[in-house]
Design a protein around this motif. Structure first.
Motif, PDB file in Angstrom:
ATOM      1  N   TRP A  12      -9.195  -1.127  -1.010  1.00 27.79           N
ATOM      2  CA  TRP A  12      -8.981  -1.584   0.365  1.00 27.79           C
ATOM      3  C   TRP A  12      -7.502  -1.469   0.674  1.00 27.79           C
ATOM      4  CZ3 TRP A  12     -13.108  -2.595   3.379  1.00 27.79           C
ATOM      5  CH2 TRP A  12     -14.335  -2.691   2.704  1.00 27.79           C
ATOM      6  N   VAL A  13      -7.182  -0.753   1.743  1.00 22.64           N
ATOM      7  CA  VAL A  13      -5.801  -0.474   2.108  1.00 22.64           C
ATOM      8  C   VAL A  13      -5.446  -1.241   3.379  1.00 22.64           C
ATOM      9  CG1 VAL A  13      -4.174   1.340   2.745  1.00 22.64           C
ATOM     10  CG2 VAL A  13      -5.971   1.828   1.099  1.00 22.64           C
ATOM     11  N   VAL A  14      -4.274  -1.864   3.355  1.00 23.91           N
ATOM     12  CA  VAL A  14      -3.740  -2.531   4.538  1.00 23.91           C
ATOM     13  C   VAL A  14      -2.777  -1.548   5.200  1.00 23.91           C
ATOM     14  CG1 VAL A  14      -2.371  -4.474   5.384  1.00 23.91           C
ATOM     15  CG2 VAL A  14      -3.950  -4.801   3.469  1.00 23.91           C
ATOM     16  N   MET A  15      -3.027  -1.273   6.483  1.00 16.25           N
ATOM     17  CA  MET A  15      -2.224  -0.316   7.235  1.00 16.25           C
ATOM     18  C   MET A  15      -1.544  -1.039   8.392  1.00 16.25           C
ATOM     19  SD  MET A  15      -2.867   2.512   5.612  1.00 16.25           S
ATOM     20  CE  MET A  15      -2.383   3.852   6.682  1.00 16.25           C
ATOM     21  N   VAL A  27       0.703  -0.480   3.719  1.00 17.37           N
ATOM     22  CA  VAL A  27       1.485  -1.652   3.378  1.00 17.37           C
ATOM     23  C   VAL A  27       1.134  -2.135   1.971  1.00 17.37           C
ATOM     24  CG1 VAL A  27       1.968  -4.064   3.986  1.00 17.37           C
ATOM     25  CG2 VAL A  27       1.673  -2.350   5.788  1.00 17.37           C
ATOM     26  N   ALA A  28      -0.154  -2.155   1.657  1.00 12.89           N
ATOM     27  CA  ALA A  28      -0.615  -2.669   0.367  1.00 12.89           C
ATOM     28  C   ALA A  28      -2.021  -2.145   0.086  1.00 12.89           C
ATOM     29  CB  ALA A  28      -0.613  -4.186   0.363  1.00 12.89           C
ATOM     30  N   MET A  29      -2.438  -2.227  -1.197  1.00 13.47           N
ATOM     31  CA  MET A  29      -3.777  -1.819  -1.597  1.00 13.47           C
ATOM     32  C   MET A  29      -4.365  -2.908  -2.493  1.00 13.47           C
ATOM     33  SD  MET A  29      -5.064   1.652  -3.536  1.00 13.47           S
ATOM     34  CE  MET A  29      -4.415   2.702  -2.260  1.00 13.47           C
ATOM     35  N   PHE A  30      -5.651  -3.192  -2.290  1.00 14.02           N
ATOM     36  CA  PHE A  30      -6.328  -4.252  -3.023  1.00 14.02           C
ATOM     37  C   PHE A  30      -7.668  -3.768  -3.542  1.00 14.02           C
ATOM     38  CE2 PHE A  30      -3.477  -6.197  -0.007  1.00 14.02           C
ATOM     39  CZ  PHE A  30      -2.884  -7.204  -0.739  1.00 14.02           C
ATOM     40  N   GLU A  31      -8.188  -4.461  -4.558  1.00 16.05           N
ATOM     41  CA  GLU A  31      -9.494  -4.118  -5.123  1.00 16.05           C
ATOM     42  C   GLU A  31     -10.633  -4.693  -4.313  1.00 16.05           C
ATOM     43  OE1 GLU A  31      -9.820  -4.997  -9.266  1.00 16.05           O
ATOM     44  OE2 GLU A  31      -8.058  -3.819  -9.785  1.00 16.05           O
ATOM     45  N   THR A  32     -10.385  -5.772  -3.552  1.00 14.30           N
ATOM     46  CA  THR A  32     -11.456  -6.382  -2.765  1.00 14.30           C
ATOM     47  C   THR A  32     -11.042  -6.512  -1.301  1.00 14.30           C
ATOM     48  OG1 THR A  32     -10.732  -8.673  -3.035  1.00 14.30           O
ATOM     49  CG2 THR A  32     -12.182  -7.772  -4.762  1.00 14.30           C
ATOM     50  N   GLU A  33     -12.036  -6.455  -0.435  1.00 11.77           N
ATOM     51  CA  GLU A  33     -11.784  -6.636   0.991  1.00 11.77           C
ATOM     52  C   GLU A  33     -11.250  -8.040   1.266  1.00 11.77           C
ATOM     53  OE1 GLU A  33     -14.061  -6.028   5.255  1.00 11.77           O
ATOM     54  OE2 GLU A  33     -15.274  -6.332   3.460  1.00 11.77           O
ATOM     55  N   GLU A  34     -11.773  -9.025   0.564  1.00  9.01           N
ATOM     56  CA  GLU A  34     -11.341 -10.401   0.773  1.00  9.01           C
ATOM     57  C   GLU A  34      -9.855 -10.564   0.502  1.00  9.01           C
ATOM     58  OE1 GLU A  34     -13.998  -9.573  -1.218  1.00  9.01           O
ATOM     59  OE2 GLU A  34     -15.552 -10.082   0.231  1.00  9.01           O
ATOM     60  N   ALA A  36      -7.555  -8.208   0.674  1.00  7.69           N
ATOM     61  CA  ALA A  36      -6.819  -7.483   1.713  1.00  7.69           C
ATOM     62  C   ALA A  36      -6.762  -8.290   3.010  1.00  7.69           C
ATOM     63  CB  ALA A  36      -7.459  -6.118   1.956  1.00  7.69           C
ATOM     64  N   VAL A  37      -7.888  -8.879   3.394  1.00  9.95           N
ATOM     65  CA  VAL A  37      -7.932  -9.680   4.621  1.00  9.95           C
ATOM     66  C   VAL A  37      -7.050 -10.911   4.478  1.00  9.95           C
ATOM     67  CG1 VAL A  37      -9.434 -11.103   6.070  1.00  9.95           C
ATOM     68  CG2 VAL A  37     -10.181  -8.825   5.343  1.00  9.95           C
ATOM     69  N   GLU A  38      -7.095 -11.548   3.310  1.00  5.47           N
ATOM     70  CA  GLU A  38      -6.260 -12.731   3.080  1.00  5.47           C
ATOM     71  C   GLU A  38      -4.774 -12.366   3.177  1.00  5.47           C
ATOM     72  OE1 GLU A  38      -5.268 -15.946  -0.449  1.00  5.47           O
ATOM     73  OE2 GLU A  38      -7.207 -14.928  -0.453  1.00  5.47           O
ATOM     74  N   PHE A  39      -4.401 -11.219   2.610  1.00  2.67           N
ATOM     75  CA  PHE A  39      -3.017 -10.750   2.692  1.00  2.67           C
ATOM     76  C   PHE A  39      -2.606 -10.561   4.156  1.00  2.67           C
ATOM     77  CE2 PHE A  39      -0.004  -7.200   3.002  1.00  2.67           C
ATOM     78  CZ  PHE A  39       1.046  -7.680   2.220  1.00  2.67           C
ATOM     79  N   GLU A  45       0.713  -8.796  10.665  1.00  2.84           N
ATOM     80  CA  GLU A  45       0.791  -8.871  12.114  1.00  2.84           C
ATOM     81  C   GLU A  45      -0.628  -8.643  12.658  1.00  2.84           C
ATOM     82  OE1 GLU A  45       3.679  -9.395  13.791  1.00  2.84           O
ATOM     83  OE2 GLU A  45       4.768  -9.532  11.899  1.00  2.84           O
ATOM     84  N   PRO A  46      -0.897  -9.039  13.902  1.00  9.63           N
ATOM     85  CA  PRO A  46      -2.240  -8.832  14.469  1.00  9.63           C
ATOM     86  C   PRO A  46      -2.665  -7.357  14.505  1.00  9.63           C
ATOM     87  CG  PRO A  46      -0.983 -10.354  15.825  1.00  9.63           C
ATOM     88  CD  PRO A  46      -0.034  -9.812  14.788  1.00  9.63           C
ATOM     89  N   GLU A  47      -1.710  -6.436  14.547  1.00 10.58           N
ATOM     90  CA  GLU A  47      -2.035  -5.013  14.638  1.00 10.58           C
ATOM     91  C   GLU A  47      -2.400  -4.385  13.284  1.00 10.58           C
ATOM     92  OE1 GLU A  47       1.129  -6.143  15.482  1.00 10.58           O
ATOM     93  OE2 GLU A  47       0.696  -6.518  17.574  1.00 10.58           O
ATOM     94  N   TRP A  48      -2.180  -5.107  12.193  1.00 11.34           N
ATOM     95  CA  TRP A  48      -2.482  -4.557  10.874  1.00 11.34           C
ATOM     96  C   TRP A  48      -3.988  -4.371  10.732  1.00 11.34           C
ATOM     97  CZ3 TRP A  48       0.932  -6.784   6.407  1.00 11.34           C
ATOM     98  CH2 TRP A  48       2.270  -6.558   6.698  1.00 11.34           C
ATOM     99  N   GLN A  49      -4.387  -3.346   9.971  1.00 14.59           N
ATOM    100  CA  GLN A  49      -5.801  -3.036   9.768  1.00 14.59           C
ATOM    101  C   GLN A  49      -6.117  -2.972   8.280  1.00 14.59           C
ATOM    102  OE1 GLN A  49      -6.860   0.572  11.753  1.00 14.59           O
ATOM    103  NE2 GLN A  49      -5.982  -0.054  13.702  1.00 14.59           N
ATOM    104  N   VAL A  50      -7.346  -3.350   7.942  1.00 11.63           N
ATOM    105  CA  VAL A  50      -7.857  -3.228   6.583  1.00 11.63           C
ATOM    106  C   VAL A  50      -8.879  -2.103   6.592  1.00 11.63           C
ATOM    107  CG1 VAL A  50      -9.156  -4.365   4.740  1.00 11.63           C
ATOM    108  CG2 VAL A  50      -7.468  -5.663   6.062  1.00 11.63           C
TER     109      VAL A  50
END
Length: 59
Positions: A12-15, A27-34, A36-39, A45-50
């Motif tokens: 899961w990538v945070v953009m 911005v960051a990469m995670f193994e779980t969606e949870e 990434a969303v928590e990050f 910022e509100p514009e960031w996407q997972v």
């Protein structure tokens, strides 16, 4: 039969948007969606996407 490790692993990538419209940066990469969303909720910022990048060629 061996399979590629990345194929079986969720990524899961945070953009975040850049100053150029329509262009995002990783911005960051995670193994779980949870995670990434928590990050995003805590650091982002509100514009960031997972994005689910499990099937993408992300380095």
């Amino acid at each position: 039969m061996s399979t590629d490790q990345w194929d079986a692993e969720a990524r899961w990538v945070v953009m975040a948007p850049t100053d150029t419209e329509g262009i995002y940066r990783e911005v960051a990469m995670f193994e779980t969606e949870e995670d990434a969303v928590e990050f995003c909720d805590q650091e982002g910022e509100p514009e960031w996407q997972v994005l689910d990048a499990s099937d993408m060629d992300v380095e």
